[in-house]
Write an enzyme that holds these catalytic residues in place. Structure first.
Site, PDB file in Angstrom:
ATOM      1  N   CYS A 298     -10.999   2.669   0.340  1.00  0.00           N
ATOM      2  CA  CYS A 298      -9.485   2.956   0.575  1.00  0.00           C
ATOM      3  C   CYS A 298      -9.408   2.056   1.711  1.00  0.00           C
ATOM      4  O   CYS A 298      -9.925   1.953   2.857  1.00  0.00           O
ATOM      5  CB  CYS A 298      -9.413   4.395   1.009  1.00  0.00           C
ATOM      6  SG  CYS A 298      -7.826   4.966   1.607  1.00  0.00           S
TER       7      CYS A 298
ATOM      8  N   CYS B 167      -4.181  -1.543  -1.879  1.00  0.00           N
ATOM      9  CA  CYS B 167      -4.487   0.075  -2.032  1.00  0.00           C
ATOM     10  C   CYS B 167      -5.478  -0.030  -3.040  1.00  0.00           C
ATOM     11  O   CYS B 167      -5.141  -0.575  -4.248  1.00  0.00           O
ATOM     12  CB  CYS B 167      -3.101   0.488  -2.482  1.00  0.00           C
ATOM     13  SG  CYS B 167      -3.175   2.273  -2.891  1.00  0.00           S
TER      14      CYS B 167
ATOM     15  N   HIS C  25      -7.378   2.474   4.215  1.00  0.00           N
ATOM     16  CA  HIS C  25      -7.122   3.241   5.483  1.00  0.00           C
ATOM     17  C   HIS C  25      -8.391   3.312   6.090  1.00  0.00           C
ATOM     18  O   HIS C  25      -8.308   3.656   7.237  1.00  0.00           O
ATOM     19  CB  HIS C  25      -6.574   4.653   5.117  1.00  0.00           C
ATOM     20  CG  HIS C  25      -5.144   4.938   4.699  1.00  0.00           C
ATOM     21  ND1 HIS C  25      -4.625   4.433   3.544  1.00  0.00           N
ATOM     22  CD2 HIS C  25      -3.981   5.050   5.572  1.00  0.00           C
ATOM     23  CE1 HIS C  25      -3.352   4.730   3.670  1.00  0.00           C
ATOM     24  NE2 HIS C  25      -2.880   5.262   4.959  1.00  0.00           N
TER      25      HIS C  25
ATOM     26  N   ASP D 262       0.870  -1.190   0.128  1.00  0.00           N
ATOM     27  CA  ASP D 262      -0.099  -0.050  -0.084  1.00  0.00           C
ATOM     28  C   ASP D 262       0.979   1.113  -0.003  1.00  0.00           C
ATOM     29  O   ASP D 262       2.079   1.124   0.104  1.00  0.00           O
ATOM     30  CB  ASP D 262      -0.801   0.233   1.302  1.00  0.00           C
ATOM     31  CG  ASP D 262      -1.643   1.251   1.349  1.00  0.00           C
ATOM     32  OD1 ASP D 262      -2.488   1.426   0.166  1.00  0.00           O
ATOM     33  OD2 ASP D 262      -1.944   1.727   2.266  1.00  0.00           O
ATOM     34  N   SER D 263       0.319   2.389   0.047  1.00  0.00           N
ATOM     35  CA  SER D 263       1.135   3.579  -0.003  1.00  0.00           C
ATOM     36  C   SER D 263       1.448   3.714   1.421  1.00  0.00           C
ATOM     37  O   SER D 263       2.502   4.609   1.582  1.00  0.00           O
ATOM     38  CB  SER D 263      -0.010   4.621  -0.443  1.00  0.00           C
ATOM     39  OG  SER D 263      -0.920   4.769   0.287  1.00  0.00           O
TER      40      SER D 263
ATOM     41  N   GLU E 160      -3.602   8.204   9.131  1.00  0.00           N
ATOM     42  CA  GLU E 160      -1.923   8.122   9.351  1.00  0.00           C
ATOM     43  C   GLU E 160      -1.613   8.703  10.630  1.00  0.00           C
ATOM     44  O   GLU E 160      -0.586   8.407  11.026  1.00  0.00           O
ATOM     45  CB  GLU E 160      -1.214   8.775   7.911  1.00  0.00           C
ATOM     46  CG  GLU E 160      -1.351   7.869   6.782  1.00  0.00           C
ATOM     47  CD  GLU E 160      -0.340   6.942   6.753  1.00  0.00           C
ATOM     48  OE1 GLU E 160       0.648   6.896   7.235  1.00  0.00           O
ATOM     49  OE2 GLU E 160      -0.677   5.745   5.872  1.00  0.00           O
TER      50      GLU E 160
HETATM   51  N1  DGL Z   1      -4.718   3.170   1.167  1.00  0.00           N
HETATM   52  C1  DGL Z   1      -4.760   3.670  -0.204  1.00  0.00           C
HETATM   53  C2  DGL Z   1      -6.039   3.146  -0.716  1.00  0.00           C
HETATM   54  O1  DGL Z   1      -6.668   2.071  -0.560  1.00  0.00           O
HETATM   55  C3  DGL Z   1      -4.309   4.893  -0.496  1.00  0.00           C
HETATM   56  C4  DGL Z   1      -4.323   6.069   0.333  1.00  0.00           C
HETATM   57  C5  DGL Z   1      -3.244   7.366  -0.341  1.00  0.00           C
HETATM   58  O2  DGL Z   1      -2.191   6.838  -0.535  1.00  0.00           O
HETATM   59  O3  DGL Z   1      -3.979   8.371  -0.920  1.00  0.00           O
HETATM   60  O4  DGL Z   1      -6.583   3.911  -2.001  1.00  0.00           O
END
Ligand code: DGL
Length: 272
Positions: free
Chosen positions: A192, A77, A194, A13-14, A156
């Site tokens: 997402c 991600c 997150h 993931d990012s 985050e």
């Molecule tokens: N967790 C990531 C997603 O599912 C992206 C968050 C990001 O880097 O903008 O899209």
């Protein structure tokens, strides 16, 4: 006697968001070796172009697969899943699992009315990837996307509930829901990785606004189920966990432990 091969699963993931997926995979496949990469140096991906996200995704995959490879690559991600899957599949030569198709399947199953909301990054929502995936599964479904990028920063920073999260939900989802009226949606895709950390805050916020429950859809369990079907030998046992980040290892450990139990895991900084 030769010991059985422990499936090796690579996940990226990012940042720390994909740890919500890694956690579901770890719970379901305790016998797999997991290697996770959070590209913390270049987060967020969600505001970047599809070309840049694809380049980053390929670099992350190369770093993860390294010399010893893996048995499957999980793109934990949504942003990268929405634009980089074909390039990853073409390059990696192993099963590549994105989070969008499983999320779409779960949403369709959970939505009697077919009125489905999707929250995610700007790139994921603009890509229309969930709309295509959901409409392919259910004719006549209406998919309502809303970009909610600030939620990535809140996650985050370790804010999973409270006034800051409620203020972000008010600002993003208040007017968006009002425009759609009370019947608005009966399922909301957490598009997402997150966002699962906001499940409780979102359920409470939606309950207050709509006076009823909305199904919150998270792809993590669906991915874990799919991996368990592919690698039944890993549903028992005890595998190793390696966690890589491209910047701020200490911060990654501190905030990431709210997403994934890190004791016993090897942490390492990598440069892409
Ligand atoms: N967790 C990531 C997603 O599912 C992206 C968050 C990001 O880097 O903008 O899209």
């Amino acid at each position: 006697m030769q010991s059985a091969h422990r499936p090796r699963i690579a996940i990226f993931d990012s940042g720390i968001g994909g740890l919500t997926v890694a956690r579901a995979v770890r719970d379901r496949l305790p016998g797999a070796d997991l290697r996770y990469l959070g590209d913390t140096a270049r987060l967020p991906y969600g505001t970047k172009t599809a070309e840049t996200v694809t380049r980053y995704a390929l670099q992350a995959a190369r770093a993860l697969l390294g010399e010893d490879g893996a048995d499957a690559l999980v793109v934990a991600c949504n942003t990268a899943s929405s634009c980089a899957l074909p390039a990853l599949e073409a390059e990696c030569g192993l099963p590549v699992l994105g989070v969008i198709a499983p999320g779409a399947r779960r949403a369709v199953a959970a939505s009697p009315t077919g009125q489905i909301g999707v929250i995610g990054t700007e790139r994921t929502v603009a890509s229309g990837a969930y709309t295509f995936a959901i409409e392919a599964l259910r004719q006549g479904a209406s998919v309502h996307g809303k970009a909610t990028p600030l939620l990535v920063g809140l996650a985050e920073e370790g804010f999973f509930s409270g006034p800051l999260v409620d203020a972000a939900l008010d600002a993003y989802l208040g007017p968006w829901l009002e425009r759609r009226g009370p019947g608005a949606i009966d399922a909301l895709v957490l598009g997402c990785t997150h966002y699962p950390v906001f499940k409780e805050a979102l359920a409470a916020w939606l309950g207050r606004r709509l006076g009823r429950e909305v199904a919150l859809i998270d792809s993590a369990e669906a991915i874990a189920d799919e991996l368990a079907t592919r690698f039944p030998s890993a549903t028992t046992g005890s595998g190793a966990t390696e966690l890589l980040a491209t910047d701020g290892l200490e911060r990654f450990r501190r905030v990431g432990s709210g997403f994934f139990p890190m004791q016993g895991a090897a942490l390492r900084l990598v440069d892409l």
